[in-house]
Design a protein around this motif. Structure first.
Motif, short mmCIF file in Angstrom:
data_model
loop_
_atom_site.label_atom_id
_atom_site.label_comp_id
_atom_site.label_asym_id
_atom_site.label_seq_id
_atom_site.Cartn_x
_atom_site.Cartn_y
_atom_site.Cartn_z
N TYR A 18 0.89 -0.83 0.31
CA TYR A 18 0.12 -0.14 0.29
C TYR A 18 0.69 1.14 -0.03
O TYR A 18 0.20 2.70 -1.07
N ARG A 19 1.58 0.83 1.21
CA ARG A 19 2.51 2.66 1.09
C ARG A 19 3.67 2.65 0.04
O ARG A 19 3.98 3.85 -0.98
N GLN A 20 4.34 1.83 -0.63
CA GLN A 20 4.81 1.83 -2.00
C GLN A 20 3.74 2.50 -3.07
O GLN A 20 4.32 3.16 -4.22
N LEU A 21 2.21 1.88 -3.31
CA LEU A 21 1.40 2.07 -4.35
C LEU A 21 1.48 3.50 -4.59
O LEU A 21 1.13 4.21 -5.07
N GLN A 22 0.69 3.74 -2.39
CA GLN A 22 0.75 5.89 -2.69
C GLN A 22 1.80 6.24 -3.28
O GLN A 22 1.59 7.51 -3.52
N LEU A 26 1.49 9.21 -5.66
CA LEU A 26 1.46 10.46 -4.85
C LEU A 26 2.32 11.42 -6.35
O LEU A 26 3.08 12.46 -6.01
N ALA A 27 3.83 10.47 -5.95
CA ALA A 27 4.99 11.12 -6.29
C ALA A 27 5.03 11.42 -8.19
O ALA A 27 5.46 11.72 -9.34
N ALA A 44 5.74 -8.31 -9.20
CA ALA A 44 7.12 -7.08 -8.70
C ALA A 44 7.31 -6.70 -7.17
O ALA A 44 8.44 -6.68 -6.99
N MET A 45 6.40 -7.27 -6.51
CA MET A 45 6.67 -7.26 -4.94
C MET A 45 7.69 -7.85 -3.95
O MET A 45 7.01 -7.67 -2.73
N PRO A 51 -2.10 -9.93 0.14
CA PRO A 51 -1.83 -8.26 0.58
C PRO A 51 -1.48 -7.14 -0.29
O PRO A 51 -2.01 -6.52 -0.69
N ALA A 52 -2.12 -7.78 -2.19
CA ALA A 52 -1.74 -6.36 -2.85
C ALA A 52 -3.27 -6.80 -3.09
O ALA A 52 -3.44 -5.85 -3.41
N ARG A 53 -4.09 -7.41 -2.85
CA ARG A 53 -5.70 -7.31 -3.50
C ARG A 53 -6.22 -6.56 -2.45
O ARG A 53 -6.73 -5.27 -2.53
N GLU A 54 -5.07 -6.02 -0.99
CA GLU A 54 -5.77 -5.32 0.30
C GLU A 54 -5.29 -4.34 -0.11
O GLU A 54 -5.91 -3.12 0.53
N ALA A 55 -3.90 -3.95 -0.81
CA ALA A 55 -3.47 -2.62 -1.02
C ALA A 55 -4.55 -2.22 -1.79
O ALA A 55 -4.42 -0.65 -1.93
#
Length: 225
Positions: A18-22, A26-27, A44-45, A51-55
């Motif tokens: 989640y933090r990586q995608l967010q 944002l960038a 990729a992660m 966890p990918a689905r939840e993010a």
């Protein structure tokens, strides 16, 4: 590993994705219209599909991503009308956050140092014509100031708007460039140092208006969206 440990590991992985995608959104690292797959993100992660689905689900709820009827995950590509509305929302929320921050953090030298650091990064990005670096540093400046307001509900709204606009603004600055940008952050910093909450709010409002005007100009070019 027991059930509790497995759940904790999944939660940690979800938060990391989640933090990586967010952060990438944002960038402006993910262009508007980019299509993502859960399998691709998980691979990729280095995580499982859960966890990918939840993010992704969390970012869809924040309107940072959209889920199509066919199940595709897309980075939103707001049209000119939607982008104008989003900037109007920023004008309602962020100057108010800035004023609250000025009152809550009066005399906070650590905040001023952090904001000056972000503004220095912005200056370097503008001088270099680096749109990606500008978008990232600009977000960090606004985020740091908004966090100081200690208004989590308003901050969540502001973050959702940034998530919806950053990819398009990265494209806008890439098209128009950054060299002609006026540094309204300098005025915000001076006002913050002086403890003038109204002037801090006015400087942030002027900064947002500049971005809105540039977006409106760029979106006249049909290749931007």
């Amino acid at each position: 590993m027991g059930a509790d440990g497995s759940e904790a590991a999944t939660a940690t992985a979800h938060e990391r994705v989640y933090r990586q995608l967010q952060g990438d959104i944002l960038a402006g690292l993910l262009a508007p219209g980019t299509s993502l797959t859960l399998r691709g993100l998980a691979g990729a992660m280095g995580v499982s599909m859960t966890p990918a689905r939840e993010a992704v689900r969390r970012l869809v709820a924040e309107r940072a991503l959209m889920l199509t009827g066919s199940g595709r995950v897309l980075v939103p590509s707001p049209d000119a009308a939607a982008l104008s509305e989003l900037f109007e929302a920023r004008q309602l929320i962020e100057p108010a956050l800035a004023a609250r921050a000025a009152r809550a953090a009066a005399g906070d030298r650590a905040l001023l140092r952090a904001l000056h650091g972000h503004d220095d990064r912005i200056g370097r990005a503008v001088a270099a014509g680096d749109a990606a670096a500008y978008v990232a540093a600009n977000h960090d400046f606004h985020q740091a100031l908004s966090l100081a307001a200690e208004a989590p509900a308003m901050l969540a709204l502001a973050t959702s708007i940034w998530l919806q606009t950053a990819p398009t603004m990265r494209r806008v600055y890439g098209l128009i460039g950054t060299r002609a940008l006026e540094d309204h952050h300098a005025a915000a910093l001076s006002a913050l140092a002086a403890g003038d909450a109204d002037a801090v709010a006015a400087a942030i409002a002027a900064d947002i208006a500049q971005g809105a005007a540039l977006a409106a100009e760029a979106l006249l070019d049909p290749t931007v969206l």
